[in-house]
Design a protein around this motif. Structure first.
Motif, PDB file in Angstrom:
ATOM      1  N   GLN A  90      -1.767  32.451   0.669  1.00  0.00           N
ATOM      2  CA  GLN A  90      -0.902  31.720  -0.253  1.00  0.00           C
ATOM      3  C   GLN A  90       0.091  30.851   0.507  1.00  0.00           C
ATOM      4  OE1 GLN A  90       0.826  34.740  -2.765  1.00  0.00           O
ATOM      5  NE2 GLN A  90      -0.834  34.609  -4.278  1.00  0.00           N
TER       6      GLN A  90
ATOM      7  N   GLU B 154      -0.109  22.077   0.392  1.00  0.00           N
ATOM      8  CA  GLU B 154       0.293  21.309  -0.785  1.00  0.00           C
ATOM      9  C   GLU B 154       1.535  20.477  -0.497  1.00  0.00           C
ATOM     10  OE1 GLU B 154      -1.177  20.881  -3.715  1.00  0.00           O
ATOM     11  OE2 GLU B 154      -2.878  22.057  -2.983  1.00  0.00           O
TER      12      GLU B 154
ATOM     13  N   GLN C 258       0.250  26.855   0.207  1.00  0.00           N
ATOM     14  CA  GLN C 258       1.479  26.211  -0.247  1.00  0.00           C
ATOM     15  C   GLN C 258       1.960  25.164   0.761  1.00  0.00           C
ATOM     16  OE1 GLN C 258       4.075  29.537  -0.869  1.00  0.00           O
ATOM     17  NE2 GLN C 258       3.105  30.137  -2.801  1.00  0.00           N
TER      18      GLN C 258
END
Length: 235
Positions: free
Chosen positions: A192, A199, A196
């Motif tokens: 994760q 992104e 992230q």
């Protein structure tokens, strides 16, 4: 990692009534020295590996062979009606395979692409794969994706779309690179955090495609973009 090669499986059985397949394969090797050929299987299948342009040249060579056989069969057909039916059926199959890559409209055309290049094309060049009156579908199989193009209307030219996809693929192959970032730990939290971070970096690298997997993330783009993106993720 550069997109330098792809593997294609050829069905040489369509030529077995007209050539000694072993001799034809040797001729193909002389014609396409940049390609790597696997052993010829008893069922006529042959694995060939190399760059997309080299495979395209081999395809054109085989199409000329198929065309010459078609013309030869037409001449022989006017002289004799006693040719075995089995040969006629197998030649028809070869002709259909040739036509599937020809210029006739309303037929299905096939293009074999590197799977990562296909994903990049679909994401950044969607108009190449979305055309009015043309049905385009893709079947991924590991590193290779087979794209089917079929006309759905009278004005559509599937052969033209096929060439457009091939040209786009060749251009992307020359400029794209891929970097793979493997997860040191397979924990959900690490995945994760990495996703992230990717992104957050995307706005600074708008031409980079990020493909997440369970064990790693693939970063695809130009050499400079991929280098900068991967460096920031790793740091």
């Amino acid at each position: 990692q550069a997109f330098s090669s792809v593997t294609s499986i050829l069905n040489m059985a369509v030529f077995q009534d007209h050539f000694v397949l072993g001799d034809l394969v040797e001729e193909m090797k002389q014609q396409s020295r940049a390609l790597s050929f696997g052993p010829l299987q008893s069922n006529g299948l042959l694995a060939v590996q190399g760059s997309f342009p080299a495979l395209q040249e081999l395809r054109d060579f085989l199409l000329l062979k198929a065309k010459s056989l078609s013309e030869q069969d037409k001449r022989e057909g006017g002289k004799s009606c006693e040719r075995p039916r089995r040969r006629l059926q197998e030649h028809r199959g070869a002709s259909e395979e040739r036509n599937s890559m020809g210029d006739a409209r309303g037929e299905e055309h096939m293009v074999v692409l590197d799977t990562d290049i296909y994903h990049y094309m679909r994401h950044f060049h969607p108009r190449t794969l979305q055309v009015d009156d043309v049905v385009i579908s893709a079947v991924p199989d590991g590193d290779v994706t087979t794209v089917s193009i079929q006309s759905a209307g009278r004005k559509a030219d599937a052969a033209l779309i096929k060439r457009r996809i091939e040209n786009c693929s060749v251009k992307l192959q020359r400029i794209l690179r891929k970097e793979r970032i493997c997860f040191r730990e397979r924990s959900r939290g690490e995945k994760q955090r990495c996703q992230q971070l990717c992104e957050r970096l995307k706005p600074r690298y708008p031409d980079v495609l990020v493909i997440p997997y369970d064990t790693h993330i693939d970063i695809i783009g130009t050499s400079s973009d991929v280098f900068g993106f991967a460096k920031e993720v790793r740091s």
